[in-house]
Design a protein around this motif. Structure first.
Motif, short mmCIF file in Angstrom:
data_model
loop_
_atom_site.label_atom_id
_atom_site.label_comp_id
_atom_site.label_asym_id
_atom_site.label_seq_id
_atom_site.Cartn_x
_atom_site.Cartn_y
_atom_site.Cartn_z
N GLU A 11 0.83 -1.21 0.00
CA GLU A 11 0.00 0.00 0.00
C GLU A 11 0.86 1.26 0.00
OE1 GLU A 11 -2.40 -3.16 0.43
OE2 GLU A 11 -1.06 -2.71 2.10
N GLN A 13 3.87 1.99 1.06
CA GLN A 13 4.70 2.38 2.19
C GLN A 13 6.06 2.87 1.70
OE1 GLN A 13 2.85 -0.39 2.10
NE2 GLN A 13 2.08 -1.00 4.12
N TYR A 37 1.59 -6.54 9.85
CA TYR A 37 1.44 -5.39 8.96
C TYR A 37 2.26 -4.22 9.50
CZ TYR A 37 -0.83 -2.34 5.54
OH TYR A 37 -1.07 -1.49 4.49
N ALA A 39 2.38 0.03 8.92
CA ALA A 39 1.85 1.25 8.31
C ALA A 39 2.84 2.38 8.56
CB ALA A 39 0.48 1.60 8.90
N SER A 52 6.22 4.93 12.27
CA SER A 52 5.58 3.71 11.74
C SER A 52 4.81 3.00 12.84
CB SER A 52 6.62 2.77 11.15
OG SER A 52 7.38 3.39 10.15
N ILE A 111 -1.65 8.77 8.43
CA ILE A 111 -1.50 7.41 7.92
C ILE A 111 -2.34 7.30 6.64
CG2 ILE A 111 -1.88 4.95 8.38
CD1 ILE A 111 0.25 6.10 10.15
N GLN A 115 -3.83 2.09 4.38
CA GLN A 115 -3.00 1.49 5.43
C GLN A 115 -3.71 1.56 6.78
OE1 GLN A 115 1.15 2.73 5.47
NE2 GLN A 115 1.02 3.33 3.31
#
Length: 231
Positions: A11, A13, A37, A39, A52, A111, A115
């Motif tokens: 996605e 990142q 995961y 983000a 993060s 964010i 995500q």
């Protein structure tokens, strides 16, 4: 390492941020802990290394780079400590937040929306797993006393059967009477003095012993033959 980084670039990142975080995570992950995961913040202004959020099967880890990325702060919260999670979508990204059981509010903004949805879904799944596990534990605690009671009831029934066996079969003493024949004759005389109903009841008790495996078929046949001779 490259394959591991690619897994968290679905996605959009920041690759540099993912690489930095994953290299540091190798030293702090616990046994059987897996990263589900990651983000990464995407602020409108240029950010050297953004914050993060790392989701694992055991906790949430907030990663905050310091000193131009030369060091990093890690703040973690286990799923046991988390009360609920929230996502608020804004024009420039989303704000992901969660509350703890100690009334602490933790939030990270900017964010990317997709995500934020992914970490929100992952958090819900982990909390559901934790909730269902606790419910299963309660059910087990409720069932255990019932199983114990049933076990005690079975033991009591088995004891009763053995007691009947003891009543039917006379206790043989290690001491031998000088006149064994008279003792046998006396026992036979007592059997012969029983009524028809008593003899029938005694035969039924021997049948129960045979069904429970406490006497052999040959022994039962001998007892049956003896009792029938008096009926």
């Amino acid at each position: 390492m490259k394959d591991q980084i690619k897994k968290f670039l679905n996605e959009e990142q920041d690759p540099k941020a993912i690489e930095k975080v994953t290299s540091k995570l190798q030293d702090i992950l616990m046994k059987n802990e897996e990263v589900g995961y990651i983000a990464v913040q995407k602020k409108p202004a240029l950010t050297v290394l953004p914050d993060s959020i790392v989701m694992t099967n055991k906790r949430i880890i907030i990663c905050q780079p310091k000193n131009l990325g030369l060091s990093m702060n890690f703040i973690d919260y286990t799923w046991d400590d988390i009360e609920g999670t929230f996502v608020k979508e804004n024009i420039l990204g989303s704000e992901f937040s969660f509350s703890t059981k100690t009334d602490m509010q933790v939030s990270i903004d900017y964010i990317p929306k997709i995500q934020a949805r992914k970490i929100f879904t992952y958090a819900k799944e982990q909390l559901d797993i934790l909730k269902n596990g606790a419910a299963q534990s309660v059910i087990t605690d409720e069932i255990a006393p019932t199983l114990i009671q049933e076990s005690e009831l079975i033991e009591e029934m088995e004891t009763e059967e053995v007691t009947d066996f003891a009543e039917i079969m006379p206790v043989v003493s290690n001491y031998t009477e000088p006149i064994a024949d008279n003792t046998t004759a006396s026992a036979e005389k007592r059997t012969s003095e029983l009524t028809q109903d008593e003899l029938f009841a005694k035969l039924q008790n021997y049948k129960k012993l045979l069904d429970n495996g406490l006497i052999l078929q040959g022994e039962y046949d001998a007892f049956k033959k003896e009792i029938l001779s008096y009926m």
